[in-house]
Design a protein around this motif. Structure first.
Motif, PDB file in Angstrom:
ATOM      1  N   ALA A  36      20.465  35.293  17.038  1.00  0.00           N
ATOM      2  CA  ALA A  36      21.145  35.193  17.424  1.00  0.00           C
ATOM      3  C   ALA A  36      20.557  36.385  18.438  1.00  0.00           C
ATOM      4  O   ALA A  36      20.688  37.342  18.410  1.00  0.00           O
ATOM      5  N   TYR A  37      20.836  36.161  20.134  1.00  0.00           N
ATOM      6  CA  TYR A  37      20.464  37.197  20.391  1.00  0.00           C
ATOM      7  C   TYR A  37      20.992  36.841  22.178  1.00  0.00           C
ATOM      8  O   TYR A  37      21.316  36.197  22.501  1.00  0.00           O
ATOM      9  N   VAL A  38      21.228  38.324  23.209  1.00  0.00           N
ATOM     10  CA  VAL A  38      21.988  38.056  24.291  1.00  0.00           C
ATOM     11  C   VAL A  38      20.817  39.183  25.038  1.00  0.00           C
ATOM     12  O   VAL A  38      20.617  40.331  24.887  1.00  0.00           O
ATOM     13  N   THR A  39      20.025  38.138  26.336  1.00  0.00           N
ATOM     14  CA  THR A  39      19.207  39.322  26.998  1.00  0.00           C
ATOM     15  C   THR A  39      19.630  39.364  28.600  1.00  0.00           C
ATOM     16  O   THR A  39      19.954  39.077  28.770  1.00  0.00           O
ATOM     17  N   GLY A  40      18.787  40.662  29.189  1.00  0.00           N
ATOM     18  CA  GLY A  40      19.396  40.454  30.506  1.00  0.00           C
ATOM     19  C   GLY A  40      18.288  41.249  31.208  1.00  0.00           C
ATOM     20  O   GLY A  40      17.052  41.440  31.035  1.00  0.00           O
ATOM     21  N   ARG A  52      10.446  46.744  42.452  1.00  0.00           N
ATOM     22  CA  ARG A  52      10.470  46.480  43.601  1.00  0.00           C
ATOM     23  C   ARG A  52      10.410  45.022  43.921  1.00  0.00           C
ATOM     24  O   ARG A  52       9.634  44.137  43.432  1.00  0.00           O
ATOM     25  N   TYR A  53      11.480  44.500  44.497  1.00  0.00           N
ATOM     26  CA  TYR A  53      11.347  43.546  45.409  1.00  0.00           C
ATOM     27  C   TYR A  53      12.237  43.446  46.639  1.00  0.00           C
ATOM     28  O   TYR A  53      12.857  44.064  47.158  1.00  0.00           O
ATOM     29  N   ASP A  54      11.561  42.511  47.568  1.00  0.00           N
ATOM     30  CA  ASP A  54      11.709  41.981  48.540  1.00  0.00           C
ATOM     31  C   ASP A  54      11.500  40.842  49.483  1.00  0.00           C
ATOM     32  O   ASP A  54      10.651  40.592  49.151  1.00  0.00           O
ATOM     33  N   PRO A  55      12.697  40.246  50.074  1.00  0.00           N
ATOM     34  CA  PRO A  55      12.055  38.657  49.972  1.00  0.00           C
ATOM     35  C   PRO A  55      11.465  38.181  51.418  1.00  0.00           C
ATOM     36  O   PRO A  55      11.225  37.426  51.417  1.00  0.00           O
ATOM     37  N   ALA A  56      11.156  39.799  52.121  1.00  0.00           N
ATOM     38  CA  ALA A  56      10.072  39.142  53.214  1.00  0.00           C
ATOM     39  C   ALA A  56       8.764  39.566  52.596  1.00  0.00           C
ATOM     40  O   ALA A  56       8.197  39.179  53.576  1.00  0.00           O
ATOM     41  N   ARG A  57       8.362  40.065  51.643  1.00  0.00           N
ATOM     42  CA  ARG A  57       6.921  40.344  51.489  1.00  0.00           C
ATOM     43  C   ARG A  57       6.713  39.373  50.660  1.00  0.00           C
ATOM     44  O   ARG A  57       7.493  38.310  49.985  1.00  0.00           O
ATOM     45  N   LEU A  58       5.672  38.443  50.399  1.00  0.00           N
ATOM     46  CA  LEU A  58       4.792  37.449  49.034  1.00  0.00           C
ATOM     47  C   LEU A  58       4.326  38.305  48.106  1.00  0.00           C
ATOM     48  O   LEU A  58       4.656  37.561  47.046  1.00  0.00           O
ATOM     49  N   ALA A  59       4.438  39.940  47.658  1.00  0.00           N
ATOM     50  CA  ALA A  59       4.095  40.367  46.379  1.00  0.00           C
ATOM     51  C   ALA A  59       4.917  41.216  46.010  1.00  0.00           C
ATOM     52  O   ALA A  59       5.890  41.819  46.204  1.00  0.00           O
ATOM     53  N   ASN A  60       5.945  40.527  44.983  1.00  0.00           N
ATOM     54  CA  ASN A  60       6.991  41.418  44.417  1.00  0.00           C
ATOM     55  C   ASN A  60       6.766  41.546  42.389  1.00  0.00           C
ATOM     56  O   ASN A  60       6.080  41.211  42.106  1.00  0.00           O
ATOM     57  N   LEU A  61       7.306  42.424  42.211  1.00  0.00           N
ATOM     58  CA  LEU A  61       7.431  42.821  41.180  1.00  0.00           C
ATOM     59  C   LEU A  61       8.769  43.107  39.844  1.00  0.00           C
ATOM     60  O   LEU A  61       9.303  42.920  38.823  1.00  0.00           O
ATOM     61  N   GLY A  62       9.612  42.069  40.385  1.00  0.00           N
ATOM     62  CA  GLY A  62      11.253  42.099  40.214  1.00  0.00           C
ATOM     63  C   GLY A  62      11.612  40.566  40.328  1.00  0.00           C
ATOM     64  O   GLY A  62      11.181  40.327  41.637  1.00  0.00           O
ATOM     65  N   ILE A  63      13.157  40.237  40.379  1.00  0.00           N
ATOM     66  CA  ILE A  63      13.329  39.083  40.688  1.00  0.00           C
ATOM     67  C   ILE A  63      14.530  39.122  42.117  1.00  0.00           C
ATOM     68  O   ILE A  63      14.860  38.322  42.333  1.00  0.00           O
ATOM     69  N   GLY A  64      14.769  40.377  41.966  1.00  0.00           N
ATOM     70  CA  GLY A  64      16.039  40.756  43.224  1.00  0.00           C
ATOM     71  C   GLY A  64      17.568  40.462  42.837  1.00  0.00           C
ATOM     72  O   GLY A  64      18.128  40.677  43.758  1.00  0.00           O
ATOM     73  N   HIS A  65      17.052  40.356  41.501  1.00  0.00           N
ATOM     74  CA  HIS A  65      18.903  40.405  41.119  1.00  0.00           C
ATOM     75  C   HIS A  65      19.023  40.767  39.704  1.00  0.00           C
ATOM     76  O   HIS A  65      18.316  39.824  38.878  1.00  0.00           O
ATOM     77  N   ALA A  66      19.767  40.721  39.211  1.00  0.00           N
ATOM     78  CA  ALA A  66      20.748  40.925  37.861  1.00  0.00           C
ATOM     79  C   ALA A  66      20.289  39.741  36.754  1.00  0.00           C
ATOM     80  O   ALA A  66      20.900  38.607  38.078  1.00  0.00           O
ATOM     81  N   ALA A  67      20.187  39.434  35.447  1.00  0.00           N
ATOM     82  CA  ALA A  67      19.954  38.239  34.997  1.00  0.00           C
ATOM     83  C   ALA A  67      21.043  38.466  33.754  1.00  0.00           C
ATOM     84  O   ALA A  67      20.694  40.026  32.812  1.00  0.00           O
ATOM     85  N   VAL A  68      21.481  37.861  32.885  1.00  0.00           N
ATOM     86  CA  VAL A  68      21.874  37.133  31.577  1.00  0.00           C
ATOM     87  C   VAL A  68      21.997  36.501  31.127  1.00  0.00           C
ATOM     88  O   VAL A  68      21.752  35.408  31.591  1.00  0.00           O
ATOM     89  N   GLY A  69      21.063  36.539  29.904  1.00  0.00           N
ATOM     90  CA  GLY A  69      20.850  35.089  28.829  1.00  0.00           C
ATOM     91  C   GLY A  69      21.433  35.292  27.454  1.00  0.00           C
ATOM     92  O   GLY A  69      21.058  36.138  26.784  1.00  0.00           O
ATOM     93  N   VAL A  70      21.693  33.649  27.219  1.00  0.00           N
ATOM     94  CA  VAL A  70      21.422  34.653  25.269  1.00  0.00           C
ATOM     95  C   VAL A  70      21.068  32.865  24.953  1.00  0.00           C
ATOM     96  O   VAL A  70      20.440  32.149  25.318  1.00  0.00           O
ATOM     97  N   GLY A  71      20.573  33.311  23.409  1.00  0.00           N
ATOM     98  CA  GLY A  71      19.614  31.911  23.051  1.00  0.00           C
ATOM     99  C   GLY A  71      20.192  32.294  21.546  1.00  0.00           C
ATOM    100  O   GLY A  71      20.376  33.154  21.048  1.00  0.00           O
ATOM    101  N   GLY A  72      19.349  31.675  20.629  1.00  0.00           N
ATOM    102  CA  GLY A  72      19.061  31.470  19.406  1.00  0.00           C
ATOM    103  C   GLY A  72      18.328  31.005  18.597  1.00  0.00           C
ATOM    104  O   GLY A  72      17.101  30.570  19.506  1.00  0.00           O
ATOM    105  N   SER A  73      17.829  30.965  17.453  1.00  0.00           N
ATOM    106  CA  SER A  73      16.248  30.213  17.152  1.00  0.00           C
ATOM    107  C   SER A  73      16.619  30.772  15.261  1.00  0.00           C
ATOM    108  O   SER A  73      17.297  31.346  15.038  1.00  0.00           O
ATOM    109  N   TYR A  74      15.636  29.586  14.744  1.00  0.00           N
ATOM    110  CA  TYR A  74      15.534  28.994  13.588  1.00  0.00           C
ATOM    111  C   TYR A  74      14.341  29.095  12.868  1.00  0.00           C
ATOM    112  O   TYR A  74      13.564  28.306  13.511  1.00  0.00           O
ATOM    113  N   THR A  75      14.403  29.784  11.484  1.00  0.00           N
ATOM    114  CA  THR A  75      13.290  29.411  11.162  1.00  0.00           C
ATOM    115  C   THR A  75      13.313  29.172   9.275  1.00  0.00           C
ATOM    116  O   THR A  75      14.302  29.791   8.760  1.00  0.00           O
TER     117      THR A  75
END
Length: 178
Positions: free
Chosen positions: A145-149, A155-178
């Motif tokens: 199980a994991y939590v990531t963010g 560098r992010y600017d919504p007025a630019r065509l090229a960006n290197l980030g998504i421009g906001h924080a994010a959090v996600g959770v998930g899991g896996s079975y093997t």
């Protein structure tokens, strides 16, 4: 037992301009197998190239772009530390990924003999992605199980065509079975 919860947020954001918070292939086969205790560094090269024709408008920042062509490269570097102790019966592991990156994007709009082209290129560091994981093992069965963010330091600017980030924080959770 059913556990439910609610998180209040001021707003929700879809993927910005087609840039996903989740990296395709981030977790693959044997993802639930615990890493060896100690310090490790993994690296992964990620390249994406794609385009959309002049007849397909894409929302970018506050405007629309047509005929978009983009190339993106990142060298992901992921220092990880895995403890040699149990927490909730699992082996904990902590990492933070960062990525020196490069993005080149161009857009072209054409109307008959008239056309306009705009290009943008950017190099630097993308966002940072911390992850905490718990690994359980029982014989040949493994669970994770994991939590990531996303820490928006790229560098992010919504007025630019090229960006290197998504421009906001994010959090996600998930899991896996093997």
């Amino acid at each position: 037992m059913l556990i439910t919860g609610m998180i209040l947020v001021s707003s929700a954001h879809a993927d910005e301009g087609g840039v996903s918070f989740w990296l395709p292939g981030q977790y693959g086969s044997l993802a639930a197998v615990a890493p060896s205790p100690g310090f490790a560094v993994s690296t992964m090269s990620y390249y994406y190239g794609g385009n959309a024709g002049r007849d397909r408008p894409l929302n970018r920042g506050g405007g629309r772009s047509f005929g978009v062509d983009t190339d993106y490269f990142a060298q992901l570097i992921v220092p990880t530390y895995t403890l040699d102790t149990a927490f909730l019966g699992a082996r904990p592991s902590f990492s933070i990924a960062f990525a020196p990156s490069w993005n080149r994007t161009s857009a072209e709009v054409g109307l008959g003999a008239l056309s306009a082209r705009r290009s943008d290129e950017l190099a630097g560091f993308g966002d940072m992605y911390p992850t905490a994981q718990l690994f359980w093992e029982q014989g040949v069965n493994n669970w994770m199980a994991y939590v990531t963010g996303d820490i928006p330091v790229g560098r992010y600017d919504p007025a630019r065509l090229a960006n290197l980030g998504i421009g906001h924080a994010a959090v996600g959770v998930g899991g896996s079975y093997t």
